[in-house]
Design a protein around this motif. Structure first.
Motif, mmCIF file in Angstrom:
data_model
loop_
_atom_site.group_PDB
_atom_site.id
_atom_site.type_symbol
_atom_site.label_atom_id
_atom_site.label_comp_id
_atom_site.label_asym_id
_atom_site.label_seq_id
_atom_site.Cartn_x
_atom_site.Cartn_y
_atom_site.Cartn_z
ATOM 1 N N ASP A 23 0.854 -1.192 0.000
ATOM 2 C CA ASP A 23 0.000 0.000 0.000
ATOM 3 C C ASP A 23 0.892 1.244 0.000
ATOM 4 O O ASP A 23 1.570 1.528 0.986
ATOM 5 N N SER A 69 -0.352 4.317 -0.566
ATOM 6 C CA SER A 69 -1.207 5.492 -0.416
ATOM 7 C C SER A 69 -1.370 5.958 1.021
ATOM 8 O O SER A 69 -2.056 6.961 1.269
ATOM 9 N N GLN A 89 -10.530 1.481 -2.395
ATOM 10 C CA GLN A 89 -9.310 0.821 -2.833
ATOM 11 C C GLN A 89 -9.425 -0.692 -2.734
ATOM 12 O O GLN A 89 -8.920 -1.427 -3.596
ATOM 13 N N VAL A 143 -3.303 0.333 -7.668
ATOM 14 C CA VAL A 143 -4.433 1.001 -7.017
ATOM 15 C C VAL A 143 -3.950 2.033 -6.000
ATOM 16 O O VAL A 143 -4.434 3.170 -5.960
ATOM 17 N N THR A 144 -2.991 1.642 -5.184
ATOM 18 C CA THR A 144 -2.530 2.556 -4.126
ATOM 19 C C THR A 144 -1.586 3.624 -4.664
ATOM 20 O O THR A 144 -1.468 4.694 -4.075
ATOM 21 N N GLY A 203 -4.017 5.978 -5.681
ATOM 22 C CA GLY A 203 -4.538 6.587 -4.463
ATOM 23 C C GLY A 203 -3.590 7.611 -3.873
ATOM 24 O O GLY A 203 -4.024 8.643 -3.344
ATOM 25 N N SER A 224 -6.453 1.545 5.384
ATOM 26 C CA SER A 224 -6.864 2.939 5.233
ATOM 27 C C SER A 224 -7.440 3.508 6.526
ATOM 28 O O SER A 224 -7.241 4.688 6.840
#
Length: 433
Positions: free
Chosen positions: A71, A73, A114, A128-129, A132, A294
């Motif tokens: 991740d 993000s 996400q 994706v991140t 993000g 998140s």
């Protein structure tokens, strides 16, 4: 000597204590090099306050990495949540407690977004991140107009508050010392319960003197730490952010080691196809770890904003790298399936003490970055080398417990092969029946 090697649950050589031993060595080194400043009460309190949000991120990041994802993000999510919470209190007249709830909801919604792309659309978490990271950073600067927004004093407690002073004046914070004593009592209770359980199951039990020695050592460390926190300058004690971190460590350690969802995370990260054949819903697991990350990023962002007393456009920059470094230093595997919350916290503390000690000596920030990078590379390199030589990894020792349960060093050990089958047809241990 054989019994002494079992002091903290391991039966191997001292090399296997890995990161935990490195943390002790680093603390002793900087304590000597800085002339005793490292373990001064004020500095210990500062380390907890300054790095608690990174350690909170590490708790969520280790679950993401165990599941086989990454991740990027989290820093941007923290900044985006921080500006929304700050504006909610400044312009929308939210009380501080409602703003905290709002921040957690915002984090949850971002996680849903996400997690949906990762789990149900199949887009790699890295992509994706990465998207993000750009979206939520831009959102922070758009909503906040790239300005600094202050927060109220009530909200600041979660980032810069301390346990209050209660009872008679003994020259230290009574609540902090009581907290230390409570932890020691819990350690004793857990040790007694563990011995009783092994006796009931007629499992091999270690000598009683070894249990006593373990409790004495751990209890002594806890009481010394409590004393340091309790004897800081007037008005300080154990930070509220440290309390939040401790609660999360206990809760997520239980979740990853003792619950079905925790076992499923290890199973999916160790062998996704085998886990799915055994009935594990990998999409649900992937969705959960991304959403949970998140939410913790939102909490970390709020704690940082509370400590800084304001939300700014550059909050959270580089946090994802610190969290990822803490997890890998703590023994997690790049390929997934291996890692623990405790290991990630120790890895984060290694980086925190290292950064703090270098700062106390006035080392330039560019050199600090170089040293931290080398520490990350060496720590992971040693762990990989140990495993290539057939030795238990750092995390292998830390996750080995006396009951023979919990995550183990081998990613496939989360799976039990029935009838001599191959790992591809394995069944998670907790799903056999």
């Amino acid at each position: 000597m054989r019994d002494l090697k079992r002091l903290f649950g391991g039966g191997g050589s001292l090399k296997q204590f890995g990161i935990l031993g490195a943390l002790v060595v680093i603390i002793i080194f900087f304590q000597i090099w800085t002339g005793g400043k490292t373990l001064q009460p004020g500095n210990i309190i500062n380390i907890v306050q300054q790095y608690s949000y990174i350690l909170i991120l590490a708790i969520g990041m280790v679950m993401v990495i165990i599941a086989g994802h990454i991740d990027l993000s989290v820093g941007s999510v923290a900044a985006f949540t921080g500006i929304i919470v700050a504006l909610a209190m400044k312009d929308w007249n939210f009380p501080w407690w409602a703003a905290i709830i709002l921040g957690l909801v915002v984090g949850g919604l971002i996680g849903v977004w996400q997690g949906f792309w990762v789990a149900y659309i199949g887009v790699p978490a890295f992509i994706v991140t990465l998207a993000g990271m750009l979206i939520w950073r831009g959102g922070n600067q758009f909503i906040g107009d790239s300005a600094t927004v202050p927060v109220g004093t009530g909200f600041q407690v979660i980032g810069k508050g301390y346990l209050p002073e209660v009872g008679p004046n003994f020259g230290l914070n009574n609540l902090t010392m009581l907290l230390g004593i409570l932890v020691v009592v819990i350690l004793i209770a857990l040790e007694v319960r563990g011995r009783r359980t092994r006796n009931i199951m007629r499992a091999s039990s270690e000598p009683i003197w070894l249990s006593v020695l373990r409790v004495v050592i751990l209890g002594g460390v806890v009481l010394v730490a409590a004393y340091l926190f309790a004897t800081g300058r007037v008005g300080t004690s154990f930070p509220v952010s440290g309390i939040i971190l401790a609660v999360l460590v206990v809760a997520y350690s239980f979740l990853t080691n003792k619950t079905t969802i925790g076992r499923h995370i290890y199973a999916v990260g160790g062998n996704k196809h085998a886990a799915e054949l055994s009935g594990v819903n990998s999409k649900r697991v992937n969705f959960f770890v991304m959403m949970n990350m998140s939410v913790l990023a939102a909490l970390a962002g709020m704690i940082f904003v509370a400590r800084s007393q304001a939300s700014g456009p550059f909050d959270g920059t580089g946090w994802e790298l610190d969290a990822i470094a803490a997890v890998f230093i703590g023994g997690a595997a790049v390929s997934g399936g291996i890692g623990t919350v405790a290991g990630s916290i120790i890895g984060g503390l290694v980086m925190a003490v290292l950064s703090n000690g270098l700062a106390l000596k006035g080392i330039q920030s560019d050199l600090v970055q170089i040293i931290k990078g080398l520490v990350l590379l060496i720590a992971v390199g040693v762990d990989v080398y140990n495993k290539s030589q057939g030795r238990p990894s750092i995390i292998g020792l830390m996750t080995r417990n006396k009951g023979g349960q919990g995550p183990t060093d081998d990613a496939t050990s989360a799976l039990v092969t029935p009838g001599g089958g191959t790992p591809d047809t394995a069944v998670p241990a907790d799903l056999k029946n």
